[in-house]
Motif scaffolding. Sequence first.
Motif, PDB file in Angstrom:
ATOM      1  N   UNK A  17      51.340 -16.442  -2.226  1.00 50.45           N
ATOM      2  CA  UNK A  17      52.817 -17.103  -2.300  1.00 50.45           C
ATOM      3  C   UNK A  17      53.334 -17.425  -1.333  1.00 50.45           C
ATOM      4  N   UNK A  18      53.045 -17.070  -0.263  1.00 53.88           N
ATOM      5  CA  UNK A  18      53.857 -17.609   1.034  1.00 53.88           C
ATOM      6  C   UNK A  18      53.251 -19.256   1.133  1.00 53.88           C
ATOM      7  N   UNK A  19      52.370 -19.579   0.809  1.00 55.78           N
ATOM      8  CA  UNK A  19      51.658 -21.063   0.925  1.00 55.78           C
ATOM      9  C   UNK A  19      52.094 -21.754  -0.270  1.00 55.78           C
ATOM     10  N   UNK A  20      52.714 -21.065  -1.299  1.00 53.49           N
ATOM     11  CA  UNK A  20      52.953 -21.895  -2.610  1.00 53.49           C
ATOM     12  C   UNK A  20      54.092 -22.998  -2.444  1.00 53.49           C
ATOM     13  N   UNK A  21      54.231 -23.948  -1.720  1.00 44.63           N
ATOM     14  CA  UNK A  21      55.201 -24.733  -1.715  1.00 44.63           C
ATOM     15  C   UNK A  21      55.350 -25.780  -2.812  1.00 44.63           C
ATOM     16  N   UNK A  24      52.649 -27.726  -4.110  1.00 40.54           N
ATOM     17  CA  UNK A  24      51.611 -26.695  -4.698  1.00 40.54           C
ATOM     18  C   UNK A  24      52.073 -26.397  -6.224  1.00 40.54           C
ATOM     19  N   UNK A  25      53.520 -26.336  -6.436  1.00 33.87           N
ATOM     20  CA  UNK A  25      54.278 -26.036  -7.632  1.00 33.87           C
ATOM     21  C   UNK A  25      53.914 -27.451  -8.675  1.00 33.87           C
ATOM     22  N   UNK A  26      54.006 -28.677  -8.063  1.00 33.21           N
ATOM     23  CA  UNK A  26      53.840 -29.874  -8.817  1.00 33.21           C
ATOM     24  C   UNK A  26      52.368 -29.797  -9.108  1.00 33.21           C
ATOM     25  N   UNK A  27      51.644 -29.458  -8.183  1.00 41.83           N
ATOM     26  CA  UNK A  27      49.975 -29.514  -8.576  1.00 41.83           C
ATOM     27  C   UNK A  27      49.849 -28.524  -9.859  1.00 41.83           C
ATOM     28  N   UNK A  28      50.381 -27.624  -9.728  1.00 42.86           N
ATOM     29  CA  UNK A  28      50.200 -26.535 -10.937  1.00 42.86           C
ATOM     30  C   UNK A  28      50.685 -27.145 -12.064  1.00 42.86           C
ATOM     31  N   UNK A  29      51.798 -27.642 -11.865  1.00 39.48           N
ATOM     32  CA  UNK A  29      52.383 -28.203 -13.200  1.00 39.48           C
ATOM     33  C   UNK A  29      51.626 -29.265 -13.781  1.00 39.48           C
ATOM     34  N   UNK A  30      51.091 -30.069 -12.928  1.00 44.26           N
ATOM     35  CA  UNK A  30      50.110 -31.453 -13.320  1.00 44.26           C
ATOM     36  C   UNK A  30      48.876 -30.636 -13.878  1.00 44.26           C
ATOM     37  N   UNK A  90      53.317 -41.083  -7.465  1.00 41.53           N
ATOM     38  CA  UNK A  90      54.748 -40.440  -8.016  1.00 41.53           C
ATOM     39  C   UNK A  90      55.155 -39.513  -6.713  1.00 41.53           C
ATOM     40  N   UNK A  91      55.197 -40.321  -5.633  1.00 37.90           N
ATOM     41  CA  UNK A  91      55.572 -39.261  -4.408  1.00 37.90           C
ATOM     42  C   UNK A  91      56.873 -39.117  -4.493  1.00 37.90           C
ATOM     43  N   UNK A  92      58.019 -39.686  -5.476  1.00 38.10           N
ATOM     44  CA  UNK A  92      59.256 -39.207  -5.473  1.00 38.10           C
ATOM     45  C   UNK A  92      59.354 -37.797  -6.125  1.00 38.10           C
ATOM     46  N   UNK A  93      58.439 -37.339  -6.877  1.00 39.07           N
ATOM     47  CA  UNK A  93      58.316 -35.984  -7.435  1.00 39.07           C
ATOM     48  C   UNK A  93      58.442 -34.896  -6.082  1.00 39.07           C
ATOM     49  N   UNK A  94      57.930 -35.424  -4.984  1.00 35.84           N
ATOM     50  CA  UNK A  94      58.009 -34.440  -3.855  1.00 35.84           C
ATOM     51  C   UNK A  94      59.385 -34.323  -3.007  1.00 35.84           C
ATOM     52  N   UNK A  95      60.315 -35.104  -3.630  1.00 29.84           N
ATOM     53  CA  UNK A  95      61.644 -34.826  -3.039  1.00 29.84           C
ATOM     54  C   UNK A  95      62.365 -33.781  -3.728  1.00 29.84           C
ATOM     55  N   UNK A  96      62.780 -32.855  -2.764  1.00 34.28           N
ATOM     56  CA  UNK A  96      63.499 -31.656  -3.368  1.00 34.28           C
ATOM     57  C   UNK A  96      64.717 -31.739  -4.180  1.00 34.28           C
ATOM     58  N   UNK A  97      65.424 -32.720  -3.543  1.00 31.82           N
ATOM     59  CA  UNK A  97      66.691 -33.043  -4.355  1.00 31.82           C
ATOM     60  C   UNK A  97      66.734 -34.119  -5.580  1.00 31.82           C
ATOM     61  N   UNK A  98      65.429 -33.976  -6.129  1.00 27.35           N
ATOM     62  CA  UNK A  98      65.395 -35.006  -7.196  1.00 27.35           C
ATOM     63  C   UNK A  98      66.151 -34.557  -8.465  1.00 27.35           C
ATOM     64  N   UNK A  99      66.358 -33.242  -8.733  1.00 28.26           N
ATOM     65  CA  UNK A  99      67.125 -33.062  -9.672  1.00 28.26           C
ATOM     66  C   UNK A  99      68.597 -33.206  -9.597  1.00 28.26           C
ATOM     67  N   UNK A 100      68.924 -33.573  -8.467  1.00 26.49           N
ATOM     68  CA  UNK A 100      70.529 -33.635  -8.167  1.00 26.49           C
ATOM     69  C   UNK A 100      71.142 -34.662  -9.032  1.00 26.49           C
TER      70      UNK A 100
END
Length: 128
Positions: A17-21, A24-30, A90-100
């Motif tokens: 879990x410590x390395x699940x950044x 990695x969330x996006x990869x699992x979703x995909x 789709x590198x924009x998905x890596x932007x943490x503030x995307x939901x803002x």
Amino acid sequence: MTDQDFIDAFAAGRLAPEGFDHRAHLRAAFLLLRSRPFLEACIAMRDGLQALAGKLGKPDLYHETVTVAFMALVAERGTEGDWDGFIGQHPELCRLGLLDGWYSKALLASGAARKTFAMPDLMGERHG
């Protein structure tokens, strides 16, 4: 780690879990969305994330609204091809503030949004 090894490890709770950044969330979703209908993929994602949060001793870490919103963003872009090609397009998905542009900080900080999916409260103000 291959995509299959990654998703198998995620589903079995074998990822650290410590390395699940965020990436990695996006990869699992995909990978989940590539192999399942949307709602089934969301349930599998929730179960996997809750298991990882439990391994960290932080069961309240899981956030339903953020998870479902990112699942929708990934699904919207399509799940053809492989992970590297997808994230490269789709590198924009890596932007943490995307939901803002869709969610206020107050809504995302609420206990209700953590437990139950909340519809966006800033619809259309700033996307992308």
